[in-house]
Motif scaffolding. Structure first.
Motif, PDB file in Angstrom:
ATOM      1  N   PRO A  97       0.825  -1.204   0.000  1.00 18.68           N
ATOM      2  CA  PRO A  97       0.000   0.000   0.000  1.00 18.68           C
ATOM      3  C   PRO A  97       0.866   1.265   0.000  1.00 18.68           C
ATOM      4  O   PRO A  97       1.931   1.265   0.621  1.00 18.68           O
ATOM      5  CB  PRO A  97      -0.793  -0.129   1.299  1.00 18.68           C
ATOM      6  CG  PRO A  97       0.056  -0.962   2.198  1.00 18.68           C
ATOM      7  CD  PRO A  97       0.756  -1.926   1.283  1.00 18.68           C
ATOM      8  N   PRO A  98       0.460   2.319  -0.704  1.00 20.88           N
ATOM      9  CA  PRO A  98      -0.776   2.410  -1.482  1.00 20.88           C
ATOM     10  C   PRO A  98      -0.592   2.084  -2.971  1.00 20.88           C
ATOM     11  O   PRO A  98      -1.437   2.438  -3.775  1.00 20.88           O
ATOM     12  CB  PRO A  98      -1.159   3.873  -1.301  1.00 20.88           C
ATOM     13  CG  PRO A  98       0.166   4.577  -1.271  1.00 20.88           C
ATOM     14  CD  PRO A  98       1.111   3.639  -0.545  1.00 20.88           C
ATOM     15  N   LEU A  99       0.498   1.406  -3.329  1.00 22.46           N
ATOM     16  CA  LEU A  99       0.671   1.053  -4.746  1.00 22.46           C
ATOM     17  C   LEU A  99      -0.325  -0.009  -5.176  1.00 22.46           C
ATOM     18  O   LEU A  99      -0.985   0.116  -6.194  1.00 22.46           O
ATOM     19  CB  LEU A  99       2.100   0.568  -5.013  1.00 22.46           C
ATOM     20  CG  LEU A  99       3.198   1.619  -4.952  1.00 22.46           C
ATOM     21  CD1 LEU A  99       4.528   1.018  -5.395  1.00 22.46           C
ATOM     22  CD2 LEU A  99       2.862   2.831  -5.795  1.00 22.46           C
ATOM     23  N   TYR A 153      -2.783   0.015  -9.780  1.00 24.58           N
ATOM     24  CA  TYR A 153      -4.003  -0.430 -10.458  1.00 24.58           C
ATOM     25  C   TYR A 153      -4.594   0.705 -11.294  1.00 24.58           C
ATOM     26  O   TYR A 153      -4.960   0.513 -12.463  1.00 24.58           O
ATOM     27  CB  TYR A 153      -5.038  -0.919  -9.447  1.00 24.58           C
ATOM     28  CG  TYR A 153      -4.846  -2.351  -9.011  1.00 24.58           C
ATOM     29  CD1 TYR A 153      -5.186  -3.407  -9.856  1.00 24.58           C
ATOM     30  CD2 TYR A 153      -4.351  -2.660  -7.757  1.00 24.58           C
ATOM     31  CE1 TYR A 153      -5.028  -4.724  -9.458  1.00 24.58           C
ATOM     32  CE2 TYR A 153      -4.182  -3.973  -7.348  1.00 24.58           C
ATOM     33  CZ  TYR A 153      -4.521  -5.001  -8.198  1.00 24.58           C
ATOM     34  OH  TYR A 153      -4.359  -6.305  -7.804  1.00 24.58           O
ATOM     35  N   ASP A 154      -4.697   1.881 -10.695  1.00 25.64           N
ATOM     36  CA  ASP A 154      -5.249   3.019 -11.431  1.00 25.64           C
ATOM     37  C   ASP A 154      -4.388   3.353 -12.642  1.00 25.64           C
ATOM     38  O   ASP A 154      -4.897   3.635 -13.730  1.00 25.64           O
ATOM     39  CB  ASP A 154      -5.350   4.239 -10.524  1.00 25.64           C
ATOM     40  CG  ASP A 154      -6.515   4.165  -9.547  1.00 25.64           C
ATOM     41  OD1 ASP A 154      -7.267   3.169  -9.592  1.00 25.64           O
ATOM     42  OD2 ASP A 154      -6.658   5.099  -8.735  1.00 25.64           O
ATOM     43  N   VAL A 178      -7.247  -5.614 -19.417  1.00 29.03           N
ATOM     44  CA  VAL A 178      -6.327  -6.128 -18.404  1.00 29.03           C
ATOM     45  C   VAL A 178      -6.989  -7.208 -17.566  1.00 29.03           C
ATOM     46  O   VAL A 178      -8.122  -7.044 -17.103  1.00 29.03           O
ATOM     47  CB  VAL A 178      -5.831  -5.012 -17.464  1.00 29.03           C
ATOM     48  CG1 VAL A 178      -4.846  -5.571 -16.442  1.00 29.03           C
ATOM     49  CG2 VAL A 178      -5.177  -3.899 -18.262  1.00 29.03           C
ATOM     50  N   GLU A 179      -6.275  -8.305 -17.375  1.00 28.24           N
ATOM     51  CA  GLU A 179      -6.652  -9.332 -16.406  1.00 28.24           C
ATOM     52  C   GLU A 179      -5.580  -9.349 -15.327  1.00 28.24           C
ATOM     53  O   GLU A 179      -4.388  -9.459 -15.636  1.00 28.24           O
ATOM     54  CB  GLU A 179      -6.735 -10.712 -17.054  1.00 28.24           C
ATOM     55  CG  GLU A 179      -7.012 -11.831 -16.051  1.00 28.24           C
ATOM     56  CD  GLU A 179      -6.865 -13.223 -16.650  1.00 28.24           C
ATOM     57  OE1 GLU A 179      -6.685 -14.178 -15.868  1.00 28.24           O
ATOM     58  OE2 GLU A 179      -6.906 -13.342 -17.889  1.00 28.24           O
ATOM     59  N   TYR A 180      -5.998  -9.225 -14.065  1.00 26.17           N
ATOM     60  CA  TYR A 180      -5.042  -9.196 -12.964  1.00 26.17           C
ATOM     61  C   TYR A 180      -4.960 -10.562 -12.290  1.00 26.17           C
ATOM     62  O   TYR A 180      -5.972 -11.214 -12.071  1.00 26.17           O
ATOM     63  CB  TYR A 180      -5.443  -8.142 -11.930  1.00 26.17           C
ATOM     64  CG  TYR A 180      -5.315  -6.731 -12.442  1.00 26.17           C
ATOM     65  CD1 TYR A 180      -4.065  -6.136 -12.577  1.00 26.17           C
ATOM     66  CD2 TYR A 180      -6.442  -5.997 -12.803  1.00 26.17           C
ATOM     67  CE1 TYR A 180      -3.947  -4.832 -13.051  1.00 26.17           C
ATOM     68  CE2 TYR A 180      -6.336  -4.701 -13.280  1.00 26.17           C
ATOM     69  CZ  TYR A 180      -5.081  -4.126 -13.399  1.00 26.17           C
ATOM     70  OH  TYR A 180      -4.962  -2.848 -13.876  1.00 26.17           O
ATOM     71  N   GLN A 181      -3.740 -10.963 -11.961  1.00 20.73           N
ATOM     72  CA  GLN A 181      -3.511 -12.185 -11.204  1.00 20.73           C
ATOM     73  C   GLN A 181      -2.520 -11.899 -10.088  1.00 20.73           C
ATOM     74  O   GLN A 181      -1.831 -10.867 -10.090  1.00 20.73           O
ATOM     75  CB  GLN A 181      -3.009 -13.306 -12.120  1.00 20.73           C
ATOM     76  CG  GLN A 181      -4.030 -13.733 -13.166  1.00 20.73           C
ATOM     77  CD  GLN A 181      -3.638 -15.001 -13.896  1.00 20.73           C
ATOM     78  OE1 GLN A 181      -2.800 -15.778 -13.446  1.00 20.73           O
ATOM     79  NE2 GLN A 181      -4.257 -15.225 -15.046  1.00 20.73           N
ATOM     80  N   ASN A 182      -2.464 -12.820  -9.124  1.00 20.76           N
ATOM     81  CA  ASN A 182      -1.596 -12.666  -7.961  1.00 20.76           C
ATOM     82  C   ASN A 182      -0.455 -13.666  -7.981  1.00 20.76           C
ATOM     83  O   ASN A 182      -0.611 -14.797  -8.444  1.00 20.76           O
ATOM     84  CB  ASN A 182      -2.367 -12.892  -6.667  1.00 20.76           C
ATOM     85  CG  ASN A 182      -2.860 -11.599  -6.057  1.00 20.76           C
ATOM     86  OD1 ASN A 182      -4.031 -11.464  -5.792  1.00 20.76           O
ATOM     87  ND2 ASN A 182      -1.973 -10.637  -5.841  1.00 20.76           N
ATOM     88  N   ALA A 183       0.688 -13.245  -7.459  1.00 20.91           N
ATOM     89  CA  ALA A 183       1.833 -14.144  -7.264  1.00 20.91           C
ATOM     90  C   ALA A 183       2.686 -13.578  -6.145  1.00 20.91           C
ATOM     91  O   ALA A 183       2.647 -12.373  -5.860  1.00 20.91           O
ATOM     92  CB  ALA A 183       2.653 -14.289  -8.541  1.00 20.91           C
ATOM     93  N   SER A 184       3.453 -14.429  -5.509  1.00 24.82           N
ATOM     94  CA  SER A 184       4.379 -13.970  -4.477  1.00 24.82           C
ATOM     95  C   SER A 184       5.551 -13.252  -5.134  1.00 24.82           C
ATOM     96  O   SER A 184       5.853 -13.463  -6.318  1.00 24.82           O
ATOM     97  CB  SER A 184       4.895 -15.156  -3.654  1.00 24.82           C
ATOM     98  OG  SER A 184       5.648 -16.034  -4.479  1.00 24.82           O
ATOM     99  N   TRP A 185       6.216 -12.400  -4.366  1.00 27.96           N
ATOM    100  CA  TRP A 185       7.344 -11.646  -4.896  1.00 27.96           C
ATOM    101  C   TRP A 185       8.425 -12.563  -5.460  1.00 27.96           C
ATOM    102  O   TRP A 185       8.920 -12.334  -6.568  1.00 27.96           O
ATOM    103  CB  TRP A 185       7.935 -10.739  -3.819  1.00 27.96           C
ATOM    104  CG  TRP A 185       9.329 -10.299  -4.148  1.00 27.96           C
ATOM    105  CD1 TRP A 185      10.490 -10.690  -3.562  1.00 27.96           C
ATOM    106  CD2 TRP A 185       9.702  -9.384  -5.191  1.00 27.96           C
ATOM    107  NE1 TRP A 185      11.555 -10.090  -4.176  1.00 27.96           N
ATOM    108  CE2 TRP A 185      11.104  -9.288  -5.170  1.00 27.96           C
ATOM    109  CE3 TRP A 185       8.983  -8.654  -6.133  1.00 27.96           C
ATOM    110  CZ2 TRP A 185      11.819  -8.466  -6.049  1.00 27.96           C
ATOM    111  CZ3 TRP A 185       9.682  -7.840  -7.025  1.00 27.96           C
ATOM    112  CH2 TRP A 185      11.087  -7.754  -6.973  1.00 27.96           C
ATOM    113  N   ASP A 186       8.789 -13.609  -4.734  1.00 26.91           N
ATOM    114  CA  ASP A 186       9.900 -14.446  -5.185  1.00 26.91           C
ATOM    115  C   ASP A 186       9.583 -15.212  -6.456  1.00 26.91           C
ATOM    116  O   ASP A 186      10.487 -15.614  -7.192  1.00 26.91           O
ATOM    117  CB  ASP A 186      10.362 -15.404  -4.074  1.00 26.91           C
ATOM    118  CG  ASP A 186       9.259 -16.322  -3.580  1.00 26.91           C
ATOM    119  OD1 ASP A 186       8.101 -16.162  -3.998  1.00 26.91           O
ATOM    120  OD2 ASP A 186       9.566 -17.214  -2.767  1.00 26.91           O
TER     121      ASP A 186
END
Length: 264
Positions: free
Chosen positions: A42-44, A59-60, A73-81
């Protein structure tokens, strides 16, 4: 990684305000772009505690970039590593999570032009009085730092706060940035290094339990990452330049770093 006391200096680097129309930019003709992020900065980018939805400056910015380029755009999640290897392998088109532009990372991925400049700060509990800067922290031999391996805070902790030994037991490795902050809150570590963006977000949402101390510890530019040779780099860079030029990024800075209060 501007602050109106702690913010990273962005406004001074913005181009002269010139409106750029969508017609001036490449047209991706409705192309779908898969963007991966961590939602831990946050807040990125983070999950809104009120709605459970992912939101933030990045996101904006990415939504506006896609709009200007006529892309979806399709957003997905992943860990940093996992993020840099996954983008490098082409699993995702773009990665965004406040990623510092580093020469060694350029060997694995391509970067966009910088969209923000970050400076590292020391995040501590509000009642911390045992150290006030890197030198006094190094002398506080029992002090522990929480960090994610391979990140700018990790390397800053090792080389600017400690002795340059990446195996130093005073650095406690954790899987996410959020986990390092939680460990700080509970007293499992004494210090977390963070760019001013994330640090200000956590301080503002801490109800007075966290604070930033000392001055900035160097700076890095943030960029989006792509698979090597990606044809998206040029159009995204064109959109970044347009968003700087027409004041869109400046408006996002105000929205997320001045007006928005995490947790309210």
């Amino acid at each position: 990684m501007f602050r109106r006391s702690f913010f990273i200096a962005i406004a001074a680097t913005l181009l002269s305000p010139v409106l750029a129309s969508a017609a001036d930019l490449p047209d991706l003709k409705g192309r779908e772009i898969v963007v991966v992020t961590e939602n831990a900065y946050p807040p990125l980018q983070f999950v809104d505690p009120k709605t459970g939805k992912p939101i933030g400056w990045e996101y904006d910015a990415m939504n506006e970039i896609a709009k200007r380029l006529n892309a979806k755009v399709e957003y997905q999640n992943a860990s940093w590593d996992a993020m840099i290897p996954a983008v490098s392998a082409g699993q995702y088109d773009i990665g965004m999570t406040g990623i510092s532009i580093k020469e060694e990372r350029k060997e694995k991925v391509d970067f966009s032009d910088p969209y923000m400049r970050s400076e590292m700060f020391m995040l501590v509990r509000a009642d911390e009085t045992r150290f006030t800067d890197p030198k006094s922290f190094a002398a506080f031999e029992k002090g522990l730092i929480g960090a994610q391996a391979g990140t700018t805070p990790f390397y800053t902790a090792v080389y600017d706060n400690l002795d340059g030994n990446e195996q130093n037991p005073r650095v406690k490795l954790m899987e996410t940035f959020g986990a390092t902050v939680q460990a700080l809150r509970t007293g499992d570590v004494d210090l977390v290094l963070t760019d001013g963006v994330a640090g200000k977000g956590y301080v503002d949402s801490s109800n007075g339990t966290l604070k930033l101390i000392g001055g900035p510890l160097g700076g890095d530019d943030f960029g989006f990452i792509f698979k090597k040779g990606s044809d998206l780099v040029v159009p995204v860079n064109a959109a970044i330049a347009a968003l700087k030029a027409d004041g869109t990024f400046a408006a996002l800075d105000k929205k997320w770093f001045l007006d928005y209060k995490l947790g309210e």
